[in-house]
Design a protein around this motif. Structure first.
Motif, PDB file in Angstrom:
ATOM      1  N   ASP A 150      16.197 -86.151  45.331  1.00 27.99           N
ATOM      2  CA  ASP A 150      16.214 -87.616  45.301  1.00 27.99           C
ATOM      3  C   ASP A 150      17.160 -88.185  46.356  1.00 27.99           C
ATOM      4  O   ASP A 150      17.743 -87.438  47.151  1.00 27.99           O
ATOM      5  CB  ASP A 150      16.513 -88.131  43.892  1.00 27.99           C
ATOM      6  N   VAL A 151      17.326 -89.503  46.372  1.00 26.01           N
ATOM      7  CA  VAL A 151      18.129 -90.166  47.400  1.00 26.01           C
ATOM      8  C   VAL A 151      19.609 -89.823  47.317  1.00 26.01           C
ATOM      9  O   VAL A 151      20.343 -90.028  48.275  1.00 26.01           O
ATOM     10  CB  VAL A 151      17.936 -91.704  47.369  1.00 26.01           C
ATOM     11  N   GLU A 152      20.040 -89.295  46.185  1.00 25.73           N
ATOM     12  CA  GLU A 152      21.430 -88.881  46.042  1.00 25.73           C
ATOM     13  C   GLU A 152      21.598 -87.385  46.280  1.00 25.73           C
ATOM     14  O   GLU A 152      22.705 -86.862  46.185  1.00 25.73           O
ATOM     15  CB  GLU A 152      21.937 -89.256  44.648  1.00 25.73           C
ATOM     16  N   GLY A 153      20.496 -86.684  46.552  1.00 24.33           N
ATOM     17  CA  GLY A 153      20.563 -85.253  46.826  1.00 24.33           C
ATOM     18  C   GLY A 153      20.432 -84.382  45.598  1.00 24.33           C
ATOM     19  O   GLY A 153      20.626 -83.172  45.669  1.00 24.33           O
ATOM     20  N   ILE A 154      20.078 -84.970  44.456  1.00 22.36           N
ATOM     21  CA  ILE A 154      19.964 -84.215  43.209  1.00 22.36           C
ATOM     22  C   ILE A 154      18.591 -83.549  43.139  1.00 22.36           C
ATOM     23  O   ILE A 154      17.574 -84.181  43.385  1.00 22.36           O
ATOM     24  CB  ILE A 154      20.197 -85.127  41.997  1.00 22.36           C
ATOM     25  N   VAL A 155      18.592 -82.264  42.789  1.00 19.04           N
ATOM     26  CA  VAL A 155      17.372 -81.465  42.692  1.00 19.04           C
ATOM     27  C   VAL A 155      16.786 -81.601  41.292  1.00 19.04           C
ATOM     28  O   VAL A 155      17.506 -81.522  40.296  1.00 19.04           O
ATOM     29  CB  VAL A 155      17.688 -79.985  43.001  1.00 19.04           C
ATOM     30  N   SER A 156      15.449 -81.798  41.227  1.00 21.00           N
ATOM     31  CA  SER A 156      14.762 -81.875  39.940  1.00 21.00           C
ATOM     32  C   SER A 156      13.342 -81.354  40.089  1.00 21.00           C
ATOM     33  O   SER A 156      12.888 -81.071  41.203  1.00 21.00           O
ATOM     34  CB  SER A 156      14.745 -83.318  39.427  1.00 21.00           C
ATOM     35  N   ASP A 157      12.626 -81.271  38.975  1.00 17.11           N
ATOM     36  CA  ASP A 157      11.223 -80.856  38.943  1.00 17.11           C
ATOM     37  C   ASP A 157      10.984 -79.546  39.696  1.00 17.11           C
ATOM     38  O   ASP A 157      10.043 -79.414  40.474  1.00 17.11           O
ATOM     39  CB  ASP A 157      10.309 -81.946  39.511  1.00 17.11           C
ATOM     40  N   VAL A 158      11.839 -78.548  39.444  1.00 17.39           N
ATOM     41  CA  VAL A 158      11.729 -77.257  40.123  1.00 17.39           C
ATOM     42  C   VAL A 158      10.586 -76.460  39.500  1.00 17.39           C
ATOM     43  O   VAL A 158      10.519 -76.305  38.283  1.00 17.39           O
ATOM     44  CB  VAL A 158      13.050 -76.468  40.022  1.00 17.39           C
ATOM     45  N   GLU A 159       9.678 -75.955  40.365  1.00 13.83           N
ATOM     46  CA  GLU A 159       8.514 -75.233  39.879  1.00 13.83           C
ATOM     47  C   GLU A 159       8.099 -74.191  40.918  1.00 13.83           C
ATOM     48  O   GLU A 159       7.947 -74.509  42.100  1.00 13.83           O
ATOM     49  CB  GLU A 159       7.378 -76.228  39.659  1.00 13.83           C
ATOM     50  N   ALA A 160       7.914 -72.939  40.463  1.00 13.76           N
ATOM     51  CA  ALA A 160       7.381 -71.892  41.340  1.00 13.76           C
ATOM     52  C   ALA A 160       5.873 -72.091  41.413  1.00 13.76           C
ATOM     53  O   ALA A 160       5.189 -72.070  40.398  1.00 13.76           O
ATOM     54  CB  ALA A 160       7.729 -70.520  40.792  1.00 13.76           C
ATOM     55  N   ILE A 161       5.349 -72.285  42.628  1.00 15.12           N
ATOM     56  CA  ILE A 161       3.921 -72.591  42.767  1.00 15.12           C
ATOM     57  C   ILE A 161       3.108 -71.409  43.284  1.00 15.12           C
ATOM     58  O   ILE A 161       1.884 -71.450  43.232  1.00 15.12           O
ATOM     59  CB  ILE A 161       3.695 -73.830  43.653  1.00 15.12           C
ATOM     60  N   SER A 162       3.763 -70.371  43.771  1.00 12.53           N
ATOM     61  CA  SER A 162       3.041 -69.163  44.169  1.00 12.53           C
ATOM     62  C   SER A 162       4.004 -67.988  44.202  1.00 12.53           C
ATOM     63  O   SER A 162       5.210 -68.162  44.220  1.00 12.53           O
ATOM     64  CB  SER A 162       2.366 -69.342  45.531  1.00 12.53           C
ATOM     65  N   GLY A 163       3.425 -66.798  44.224  1.00  9.59           N
ATOM     66  CA  GLY A 163       4.228 -65.586  44.274  1.00  9.59           C
ATOM     67  C   GLY A 163       3.877 -64.666  43.126  1.00  9.59           C
ATOM     68  O   GLY A 163       3.075 -65.009  42.254  1.00  9.59           O
ATOM     69  N   PRO A 164       4.459 -63.473  43.127  1.00 11.62           N
ATOM     70  CA  PRO A 164       4.169 -62.498  42.074  1.00 11.62           C
ATOM     71  C   PRO A 164       4.467 -63.051  40.685  1.00 11.62           C
ATOM     72  O   PRO A 164       5.503 -63.664  40.465  1.00 11.62           O
ATOM     73  CB  PRO A 164       5.100 -61.327  42.395  1.00 11.62           C
ATOM     74  N   VAL A 165       3.528 -62.826  39.772  1.00  9.03           N
ATOM     75  CA  VAL A 165       3.679 -63.335  38.407  1.00  9.03           C
ATOM     76  C   VAL A 165       4.540 -62.393  37.572  1.00  9.03           C
ATOM     77  O   VAL A 165       5.353 -62.825  36.756  1.00  9.03           O
ATOM     78  CB  VAL A 165       2.293 -63.540  37.748  1.00  9.03           C
ATOM     79  N   ASN A 166       4.396 -61.101  37.787  1.00  8.85           N
ATOM     80  CA  ASN A 166       5.138 -60.101  37.004  1.00  8.85           C
ATOM     81  C   ASN A 166       6.538 -59.890  37.563  1.00  8.85           C
ATOM     82  O   ASN A 166       6.784 -60.116  38.741  1.00  8.85           O
ATOM     83  CB  ASN A 166       4.399 -58.762  37.033  1.00  8.85           C
TER      84      ASN A 166
END
Length: 153
Positions: A95-111
């Motif tokens: 966001d505009v203050e540099g805060i990280v949110s809504d983190v989600e892994a969208i690809s890569g090994p599942v196991n």
């Protein structure tokens, strides 16, 4: 355009010829022709940009980011046991203050827990430098690939 090849820059100033065929600006008719400055959008900080002029970045640049990853990152035991490697792409919002949110892994090994470890590391990364759009700080998506590779000796 062809005549521009024969034009020379002079050393005197000369006034141009008056053109009587120039139209004047339109006359305002009940203020319908008045152009106003763009209004500031109060919800602009809520819009999440996908493409921005300057991407959000980790404070200190790439070197600091690599140092953080090497210090914080733990290769999951489960992934080591079943020999899982690969790149995990994680998407998150800064966001505009540099805060990280809504983190989600969208690809890569599942196991093996590589996705979970990547999400954990990004959430723990602290404040980032926000993206810039139209000269202002902007809330934006960020995609970050993280590669997992086991030492094969």
């Amino acid at each position: 355009m062809e005549q521009l090849e024969f034009v020379r820059i002079g050393d005197i100033n000369q006034r141009g010829v008056a053109d009587d065929n120039i139209d004047n600006a339109p006359v305002a008719d009940n203020h319908r022709d008045i152009i106003s400055a763009p209004k500031k959008d109060p919800d602009n900080n809520e819009k999440i940009w996908i493409g921005v002029e300057i991407e959000s970045s980790y404070p200190g640049g790439t070197t600091a980011w690599m140092r953080y990853l090497n210090k914080t990152f733990r290769y999951p035991d489960e992934a080591q046991e079943i020999n899982v490697q690969g790149a995990v792409v994680v998407q998150f919002v800064v966001d505009v203050e540099g805060i990280v949110s809504d983190v989600e892994a969208i690809s890569g090994p599942v196991n093996g827990g590589l996705r979970d470890e990547t999400v954990r590391v990004i959430r723990k990364s602290g404040k980032w430098e926000p993206a810039i759009q139209n000269g202002r700080k902007a809330k934006s998506y960020k995609k970050q690939p993280i590669t997992f590779k086991l030492d094969t000796e």
